[in-house]
Design a protein around this motif. Structure first.
Motif, PDB file in Angstrom:
ATOM      1  N   TYR A  91       4.082  -5.466  -2.209  1.00  0.00           N
ATOM      2  CA  TYR A  91       3.840  -4.990  -0.849  1.00  0.00           C
ATOM      3  C   TYR A  91       2.573  -4.162  -0.661  1.00  0.00           C
ATOM      4  O   TYR A  91       2.322  -3.670   0.443  1.00  0.00           O
ATOM      5  N   SER A  94       0.806  -5.182   2.341  1.00  0.00           N
ATOM      6  CA  SER A  94       1.545  -5.227   3.608  1.00  0.00           C
ATOM      7  C   SER A  94       1.012  -4.156   4.552  1.00  0.00           C
ATOM      8  O   SER A  94       0.413  -3.166   4.125  1.00  0.00           O
ATOM      9  N   TYR A 169      10.148 -12.197  11.360  1.00  0.00           N
ATOM     10  CA  TYR A 169       9.043 -11.254  11.542  1.00  0.00           C
ATOM     11  C   TYR A 169       8.001 -11.597  10.477  1.00  0.00           C
ATOM     12  O   TYR A 169       8.306 -12.271   9.491  1.00  0.00           O
ATOM     13  N   PRO A 170       6.745 -11.186  10.646  1.00  0.00           N
ATOM     14  CA  PRO A 170       5.706 -11.530   9.662  1.00  0.00           C
ATOM     15  C   PRO A 170       5.999 -10.937   8.280  1.00  0.00           C
ATOM     16  O   PRO A 170       6.335  -9.754   8.174  1.00  0.00           O
ATOM     17  N   GLN A 171       5.895 -11.747   7.248  1.00  0.00           N
ATOM     18  CA  GLN A 171       6.083 -11.294   5.869  1.00  0.00           C
ATOM     19  C   GLN A 171       4.815 -11.576   5.061  1.00  0.00           C
ATOM     20  O   GLN A 171       4.067 -12.513   5.371  1.00  0.00           O
ATOM     21  N   VAL A 172       4.594 -10.787   4.019  1.00  0.00           N
ATOM     22  CA  VAL A 172       3.355 -10.861   3.249  1.00  0.00           C
ATOM     23  C   VAL A 172       3.092 -12.269   2.705  1.00  0.00           C
ATOM     24  O   VAL A 172       1.984 -12.778   2.804  1.00  0.00           O
ATOM     25  N   GLU A 174       4.586 -15.155   3.607  1.00  0.00           N
ATOM     26  CA  GLU A 174       5.192 -16.166   4.467  1.00  0.00           C
ATOM     27  C   GLU A 174       4.445 -17.496   4.402  1.00  0.00           C
ATOM     28  O   GLU A 174       5.047 -18.566   4.519  1.00  0.00           O
ATOM     29  N   ASP A 187      11.647  -4.628   2.887  1.00  0.00           N
ATOM     30  CA  ASP A 187      10.756  -5.702   3.333  1.00  0.00           C
ATOM     31  C   ASP A 187      10.406  -5.517   4.806  1.00  0.00           C
ATOM     32  O   ASP A 187       9.250  -5.638   5.205  1.00  0.00           O
ATOM     33  N   ASN A 191       6.624  -4.348   6.264  1.00  0.00           N
ATOM     34  CA  ASN A 191       5.948  -5.343   7.100  1.00  0.00           C
ATOM     35  C   ASN A 191       5.885  -4.961   8.577  1.00  0.00           C
ATOM     36  O   ASN A 191       4.908  -5.276   9.255  1.00  0.00           O
ATOM     37  N   GLU A 192       6.929  -4.283   9.068  1.00  0.00           N
ATOM     38  CA  GLU A 192       7.003  -3.968  10.495  1.00  0.00           C
ATOM     39  C   GLU A 192       6.811  -2.488  10.809  1.00  0.00           C
ATOM     40  O   GLU A 192       6.478  -2.124  11.933  1.00  0.00           O
TER      41      GLU A 192
END
Length: 207
Positions: A91, A94, A169-172, A174, A187, A191-192
């Protein structure tokens, strides 16, 4: 609504959505069960879904059972250092890792012994990060079928998960693995970030 929950290791997103919407009663009088989220959580790395597992000391009685409240973590193995290194690798890029790093890292530096107490501490810290106070009410006795609260203890089961329709939701990673639902709250947090609480409040729960 009063909700009966197991304290788990950096709970999954469905569990935290339940936490922020309800009055929580923590189940602390049950027997420890293997292969549950009590001592594991899942994150996303460059290789996909990855389990972080806390080693525990097994000291069951004559029947081989052990109360959750009596379970100690096996700190003879440097699992905290390994878990933090894995989180950093996964992360660091992120959007909010650096924002929360100073809040999360101390959890991986102490010499905690009790698994139950450590899990409650991780939940409290995450609550502080997202801006919500987590209740600390606990059970006095074990009830197989509670009558005065909604039983959500099934959320701790890692092998028999109910399907949850959680909003992506956006993930590293993805772009490599697609959206991976219901990972650890870490997570979502990394990310959020400041949007995490609003996201949790909007997730539907079907129990």
């Amino acid at each position: 609504m009063k909700l009966l929950l197991h304290p788990t290791y950096f709970p999954n997103i469905a569990t935290f959505a339940a936490l922020v919407k309800n009055e929580v009663i923590w189940e602390v009088k049950d027997n420890f069960q293997k292969q549950t989220y009590r001592n594991r959580c899942y994150i996303c790395t460059d290789k996909g879904r990855h389990m972080l597992n806390i080693p525990i000391k097994h000291a069951g009685g004559e029947e081989g059972r052990q109360k959750y409240a009596d379970v100690h973590m096996d700190n003879s193995y440097p699992w905290k250092k390994q878990h933090w290194r894995t989180l950093e690798t996964a992360y660091r890029t992120s959007p909010f890792f650096e924002f929360y790093e100073d809040d999360i890292r101390p959890l991986f530096e102490g010499d905690d012994a009790s698994l139950l107490d450590f899990n409650l501490k991780t939940i409290e810290v995450i609550g502080n990060c997202i801006g919500v106070t987590i209740g600390n009410a606990q059970t006095d006795t074990f009830e197989l079928e509670p009558t005065d609260k909604v039983d959500a203890r099934f959320l701790a089961e890692a092998k028999k998960q109910r399907k949850m329709e959680l909003e992506p939701y956006p993930q590293v990673f993805e772009d490599r693995h697609g959206f991976l639902p219901n990972l650890s709250i870490l997570d979502l947090l990394f990310n959020e970030g400041t949007n995490a609480l609003d996201y949790l409040k909007l997730q539907p729960l079907d129990f």
